[in-house]
Design an enzyme around this catalytic site. Sequence first.
Site, PDB file in Angstrom:
ATOM      1  N   GLU A  49      29.675  -1.455  -6.448  1.00 57.37           N
ATOM      2  CA  GLU A  49      30.219  -2.655  -5.798  1.00 57.37           C
ATOM      3  C   GLU A  49      31.353  -3.259  -6.609  1.00 57.37           C
ATOM      4  OE1 GLU A  49      29.638  -5.881  -7.297  1.00 57.37           O
ATOM      5  OE2 GLU A  49      27.501  -6.017  -7.826  1.00 57.37           O
ATOM      6  N   ARG A  74      20.709  -7.963 -12.186  1.00 52.57           N
ATOM      7  CA  ARG A  74      20.392  -7.027 -11.099  1.00 52.57           C
ATOM      8  C   ARG A  74      21.558  -6.845 -10.135  1.00 52.57           C
ATOM      9  NH1 ARG A  74      15.307  -5.546 -11.489  1.00 52.57           N
ATOM     10  NH2 ARG A  74      15.310  -4.587  -9.415  1.00 52.57           N
ATOM     11  N   CYS A  79      33.052   2.181 -11.562  1.00 54.28           N
ATOM     12  CA  CYS A  79      32.818   3.315 -12.464  1.00 54.28           C
ATOM     13  C   CYS A  79      32.715   2.943 -13.930  1.00 54.28           C
ATOM     14  CB  CYS A  79      33.888   4.386 -12.263  1.00 54.28           C
ATOM     15  SG  CYS A  79      35.561   3.929 -12.821  1.00 54.28           S
ATOM     16  N   HIS A 117      39.432   6.736 -13.619  1.00 58.31           N
ATOM     17  CA  HIS A 117      37.991   6.846 -13.373  1.00 58.31           C
ATOM     18  C   HIS A 117      37.308   7.286 -14.662  1.00 58.31           C
ATOM     19  CE1 HIS A 117      34.210   7.610 -11.371  1.00 58.31           C
ATOM     20  NE2 HIS A 117      34.216   8.885 -11.715  1.00 58.31           N
ATOM     21  N   ASP A 131      27.786  11.442 -13.085  1.00 59.66           N
ATOM     22  CA  ASP A 131      28.647  10.387 -12.539  1.00 59.66           C
ATOM     23  C   ASP A 131      27.827   9.518 -11.592  1.00 59.66           C
ATOM     24  OD1 ASP A 131      30.650   8.800 -11.503  1.00 59.66           O
ATOM     25  OD2 ASP A 131      32.107  10.434 -11.355  1.00 59.66           O
TER      26      ASP A 131
END
Length: 275
Positions: A49, A74, A79, A117, A131
Amino acid sequence: MTSSGSPAAPAAFDRAAYLARLGYDGPLAPALTTLRALHRAHLLAVPFENLDIHLGRPIVLDVDALYRKIVVDRRGGFCYELNGLFAALLRDLGFAVTLLSAGVARAGGGFGPEFDHLALRIDLDEPWLADVGFGALFVEPLRLDERGEQPDGESVFRLAADGDRLILRRRDRDPAAPWADEYRFTLRPRALADYAAMCRHHQTSPDTTFTHKRTCSRLTPTGRVTLSEHRLIVAEDGRRDEYPVAGDDHFRALLREHFGVVLPGLPWRDPLAGN
């Protein structure tokens, strides 16, 4: 920041709490079975997210800050956060982990820049690509030295050499389906701080999709659930259903229901405003 938006002291890394966040109570020895199980558990429990970008909260690449956000509060992340913290957990368990830099494939061809990334190399009897920070990708780690096809779920993956780099490619299970590039990476070891500039870029630039729309996505035991601006998409056992989102209150209610993410009643901010 805590989930309420107020400053908080860094949270000390707690392995047991992290494993509880993943709902994982299996073996902990640094072995392939453990890696596979933890990788799957992470994807099932922790969503991909970008909500902090749209709430105007800076994302800082610090393990304590990432731990507080993902474990204590939580939440999920993108990435740099998800793979950055997963690397810390694996190292705590005795795995040999290397951070890898990748450029994500562009729709018009080519790849993004270095540090676009963050992916992970895990060295056991052989090296593996892990990943948990790309959204919908492979569910269990891939053999890094394998150049043949590697089936995983509904997809098939392949690592192709490109000079001193490797390209991760994917296609559907149908042998006639076309291959699509996911990202290109090198095996050069990196440090988490190396990704700081690109992490800032993805929080502020109009050239990145992260600033254009809110998204939250998580693997489920039977498919995937994704909340993206005005739609909730539920993929289950090969079926895909879409539902409209009726405003921010509904968006937050769906975040709580499907992802366990609780956000305060703060106004959403245009991440590009004032930049």
